[in-house]
Enzyme design. Structure first.
Site, PDB file in Angstrom:
ATOM      1  CG  HIS A  93      17.024  11.372 -41.396  1.00 17.14           C
ATOM      2  ND1 HIS A  93      16.478  12.062 -42.457  1.00 17.14           N
ATOM      3  CD2 HIS A  93      16.717  10.065 -41.614  1.00 17.14           C
ATOM      4  CE1 HIS A  93      15.862  11.208 -43.284  1.00 17.14           C
ATOM      5  NE2 HIS A  93      15.999   9.990 -42.799  1.00 17.14           N
TER       6      HIS A  93
ATOM      7  CG  ASP B 143      17.926   6.917 -47.091  1.00 14.21           C
ATOM      8  OD1 ASP B 143      18.458   6.015 -46.419  1.00 14.21           O
ATOM      9  OD2 ASP B 143      16.743   7.278 -46.926  1.00 14.21           O
TER      10      ASP B 143
ATOM     11  CG  HIS C 195      13.349   8.351 -45.762  1.00 12.63           C
ATOM     12  ND1 HIS C 195      13.820   7.065 -45.602  1.00 12.63           N
ATOM     13  CD2 HIS C 195      12.005   8.292 -45.701  1.00 12.63           C
ATOM     14  CE1 HIS C 195      12.777   6.247 -45.428  1.00 12.63           C
ATOM     15  NE2 HIS C 195      11.667   6.965 -45.486  1.00 12.63           N
TER      16      HIS C 195
ATOM     17  CG  ASP D 126      15.589   3.886 -47.367  1.00 15.71           C
ATOM     18  OD1 ASP D 126      16.299   4.322 -48.299  1.00 15.71           O
ATOM     19  OD2 ASP D 126      15.451   4.497 -46.279  1.00 15.71           O
TER      20      ASP D 126
HETATM   21 ZN   LIG Z   1      15.771   6.304 -45.470  1.00 11.91          ZN
END
Ligand SMILES: [Zn+2]
Length: 353
Positions: A169, A205, A207, A294
């Protein structure tokens, strides 16, 4: 497969993050890495070692993907935070004001002298506490990424950069999503600099890998692909849509494959095949996989329903791309399961490679 693990990771241990009006205990905790390391000791895939990289080479590698202004901020952040108020030494630094960058929004070109404002300038959420040990831990993680990229450049089929805080991120000049330095981007750039003409990043991931997308958005030499929860409902919300295809020279070199909350492995696996076809069409000579676990059904902050056994299949599918591959450790907050799931993926890869 060698694993380069970060001996400084536990220096970064946030106390609390802001979540919808409440301060809650951090999800991104040191035990995550400890579980992966313990599982790698139980089911070895290759040497487990700390990275040995030249200091100047490491600073240069970090500087290839992050701005000097951001790195100056990050390096000195804790000292400035405590200088604001000696009592701050007992609490983590979290931002509370941000410059919206709309056309007629606030300015982000002027560096405020107030540190609380700087913290907002260089971050996009209040879930990523900056602590006394954050810089040391993040830099140690970048060293793992560089060492893994060097190992693969020297001929290894694969290498694993096992570090936290995670990285995908973090952008050229911002932190967020528990991330400070973008390890996957550092590895991808290091592979480019070692002579790989085309590098693909395939982010698995839950996200969207917004930081990595932003870093390479205008480049045609690094393809960024991300499979993730639909940003209409899932963090980081403001990036990760299908119509973000890259810009300028990078037009056509970013691929976002967003899936609805609740997606299970059969659809996820089909989507991975779409991603791998894009990597193949691109003609990548090396691959970086920001490896978030995740997507697991038991993850407390995510919404896919993958099971532990599915990670073997995921690893096998990634190996079928036939590329020298660097894995970086990203999310995965079902702490008890993260070691099993990570090593299942890597073992599946290694078996099939
Ligand atoms: Zn994540």
């Amino acid at each position: 497969m060698k694993t380069f693990h970060n001996p400084h990771h536990a220096a970064h241990a946030g106390q609390q993050e802001m979540f919808r009006g409440r301060m809650v205990p951090c999800h991104e905790v040191p035990a995550r890495l400890d579980f992966v390391l313990a599982e790698l000791q139980r089911r070895p895939l290759g040497a487990l070692q700390t990275p040995e990289v030249d200091d100047a080479a490491l600073d240069a590698a970090i500087g290839r993907v992050h701005s000097a202004r951001y790195l100056d901020f990050l390096r000195g952040a804790w000292a400035e935070w405590v200088a604001m108020d000696p009592a701050n030494a007992e609490r983590d630094a979290l931002p509370s004001v941000w410059p919206l960058s709309n056309r007629h929004g606030f300015r982000n070109d002027v560096l405020p002298t107030n540190f609380a404002a700087c913290l907002g300038l260089f971050s996009f959420d209040s879930g990523s506490p900056l602590t006394a040990g954050t810089w040391a831990a993040a830099r140690g993680g970048a060293a793992c990424a560089l060492a893994a990229a060097q190992d693969v450049s020297a001929g290894a089929r694969s290498a694993f950069a096992l570090s936290r805080p995670p990285g995908h991120h973090a952008g050229p000049d911002f932190l967020g999503g528990y991330c400070f330095l973008n390890n996957a981007a550092i590895a991808a750039q290091a592979l480019r600099d070692a002579g790989h003409a085309k590098v693909a990043v395939l982010d698995v991931d839950y996200h969207h890998g917004n930081g990595t997308q932003t870093i390479f958005y205008e480049r045609a030499d690094v393809l960024t692909v991300s499979i993730h929860g639909d940003p209409a409902t899932e963090y980081p919300f403001f990036l990760g849509h299908a119509d973000e295809r890259g810009a300028g020279a990078g037009e056509g070199f970013n691929l976002n494959l967003a899936l609805p909350r609740g997606t299970g492995f059969s659809v996820w696996h089909e989507t991975l095949n779409t991603a791998l076809q894009a990597v193949q069409r691109f003609g990548a000579t090396a691959l970086v996989v920001p490896m978030g676990l995740d997507t697991f059904e038991g993850d407390p902050i995510s919404g896919f329903t993958l099971k532990s056994a599915d990670y073997f299949t995921m690893g096998e599918a990634l190996a079928a791309a036939g590329l020298p591959t660097v894995f970086t450790f990203e999310g995965g907050y079902a702490v008890d399961a993260v070691g099993t799931n990570a090593v299942n993926l890597l073992e599946g890869f290694q078996r099939a490679a």
